[in-house]
Design a protein around this motif. Structure first.
Motif, PDB file in Angstrom:
ATOM      1  N   LYS A  60       2.244   1.822  -3.402  1.00 25.87           N
ATOM      2  CA  LYS A  60       1.267   2.219  -4.370  1.00 25.87           C
ATOM      3  C   LYS A  60       1.030   3.718  -4.139  1.00 25.87           C
ATOM      4  O   LYS A  60       1.020   4.476  -5.252  1.00 25.87           O
ATOM      5  CB  LYS A  60      -0.197   1.396  -3.878  1.00 25.87           C
ATOM      6  N   LYS A 112       0.951  -1.220  -0.116  1.00 24.27           N
ATOM      7  CA  LYS A 112       0.042   0.092   0.186  1.00 24.27           C
ATOM      8  C   LYS A 112       0.811   1.311  -0.160  1.00 24.27           C
ATOM      9  O   LYS A 112       0.788   2.303  -0.793  1.00 24.27           O
ATOM     10  CB  LYS A 112      -0.926   0.206   1.232  1.00 24.27           C
ATOM     11  N   LYS A 120       3.109  -7.122 -15.782  1.00 24.43           N
ATOM     12  CA  LYS A 120       2.691  -7.776 -14.516  1.00 24.43           C
ATOM     13  C   LYS A 120       1.081  -7.636 -14.163  1.00 24.43           C
ATOM     14  O   LYS A 120       0.527  -8.372 -13.713  1.00 24.43           O
ATOM     15  CB  LYS A 120       3.395  -7.135 -13.048  1.00 24.43           C
ATOM     16  N   GLY A 121       0.697  -6.675 -14.929  1.00 23.14           N
ATOM     17  CA  GLY A 121      -1.043  -6.633 -14.832  1.00 23.14           C
ATOM     18  C   GLY A 121      -1.366  -6.121 -13.328  1.00 23.14           C
ATOM     19  O   GLY A 121      -0.939  -5.309 -12.885  1.00 23.14           O
ATOM     20  N   LYS A 122      -2.320  -7.011 -12.923  1.00 23.94           N
ATOM     21  CA  LYS A 122      -2.971  -6.989 -11.456  1.00 23.94           C
ATOM     22  C   LYS A 122      -1.789  -6.797 -10.392  1.00 23.94           C
ATOM     23  O   LYS A 122      -2.110  -6.507  -9.367  1.00 23.94           O
ATOM     24  CB  LYS A 122      -4.074  -7.982 -11.292  1.00 23.94           C
ATOM     25  N   SER A 123      -0.900  -7.702 -10.764  1.00 23.05           N
ATOM     26  CA  SER A 123       0.338  -7.807  -9.677  1.00 23.05           C
ATOM     27  C   SER A 123       1.398  -6.840  -9.665  1.00 23.05           C
ATOM     28  O   SER A 123       2.540  -6.967  -9.101  1.00 23.05           O
ATOM     29  CB  SER A 123       0.777  -9.310  -9.606  1.00 23.05           C
ATOM     30  N   PHE A 124       1.158  -5.691 -10.504  1.00 28.92           N
ATOM     31  CA  PHE A 124       2.228  -4.637 -10.913  1.00 28.92           C
ATOM     32  C   PHE A 124       2.642  -4.259  -9.357  1.00 28.92           C
ATOM     33  O   PHE A 124       3.734  -3.953  -9.233  1.00 28.92           O
ATOM     34  CB  PHE A 124       1.356  -3.480 -11.594  1.00 28.92           C
ATOM     35  N   TYR A 125       1.911  -3.791  -8.449  1.00 29.45           N
ATOM     36  CA  TYR A 125       2.368  -2.991  -7.317  1.00 29.45           C
ATOM     37  C   TYR A 125       3.042  -3.987  -6.199  1.00 29.45           C
ATOM     38  O   TYR A 125       3.933  -3.773  -5.705  1.00 29.45           O
ATOM     39  CB  TYR A 125       1.074  -2.695  -6.670  1.00 29.45           C
ATOM     40  N   GLN A 126       2.565  -5.128  -6.443  1.00 28.88           N
ATOM     41  CA  GLN A 126       3.188  -6.428  -5.414  1.00 28.88           C
ATOM     42  C   GLN A 126       4.655  -6.693  -5.913  1.00 28.88           C
ATOM     43  O   GLN A 126       5.425  -6.839  -5.099  1.00 28.88           O
ATOM     44  CB  GLN A 126       2.428  -7.859  -5.553  1.00 28.88           C
ATOM     45  N   SER A 127       4.627  -6.795  -7.375  1.00 28.26           N
ATOM     46  CA  SER A 127       6.013  -6.869  -7.867  1.00 28.26           C
ATOM     47  C   SER A 127       7.136  -5.833  -7.675  1.00 28.26           C
ATOM     48  O   SER A 127       8.136  -5.828  -7.452  1.00 28.26           O
ATOM     49  CB  SER A 127       5.859  -7.096  -9.409  1.00 28.26           C
TER      50      SER A 127
END
Length: 98
Positions: free
Chosen positions: A17, A14, A43-50
Motif C-alpha cells: 500500500k 501495508k 476489487k474495491g475495499k480489497s484492492f490492496y490485499q489483492s
C-alpha cells in the motif's frame, strides 16, 4: 504435469500500500499485466490485499522457476496471476528464454 519445484512468498499488505501511494499507477504498470490491472480495479475495499496477493504469487513463481533453472528469470509482465472460473488461483506464463 510433474511438479518440478515449489515457491512461496509472503508480502505485507501495508508495504505494498505504501509503495502504491508513493508510485501510483507507475508501480502497477511495472508489476502487473493489463489483464491483472483491470481485474484489480473491480476489487474495491480489497484492492490492496489483492495487489499484495498477486505480487506474492508472482514472486513464488519466479522463485520456483529460478530454483529449477537459474537461467530462467521471468519479468513481472511475463507472469499473469488470475482466478479460474471456480475461484482458484492460476498462473499464465509468457517467458522469453535467452
Amino acid at each position: 504435469m510433474k511438479i518440478l519445484s515449489t515457491g512461496i512468498d509472503i508480502v505485507e499488505v501495508k508495504r505494498i500500500k505504501n509503495i502504491y501511494f508513493k508510485f501510483g499507477t507507475r508501480f502497477l504498470d511495472k508489476v502487473l499485466t493489463l489483464e491483472e490491472t483491470s481485474r484489480l480495479e473491480d476489487k474495491g475495499k480489497s484492492f490492496y490485499q489483492s495487489l499484495a496477493g498477486r505480487i506474492a504469487a508472482k514472486e513464488a513463481v519466479y522463485k520456483a522457476l529460478n530454483s529449477y533453472d537459474s537461467k530462467i528469470k521471468p519479468k513481472w509482465q511475463e507472469i499473469t496471476v488470475y482466478n479460474q472460473d471456480n475461484g482458484s488461483p492460476a498462473v499464465s506464463l509468457k517467458i522469453t528464454l535467452e
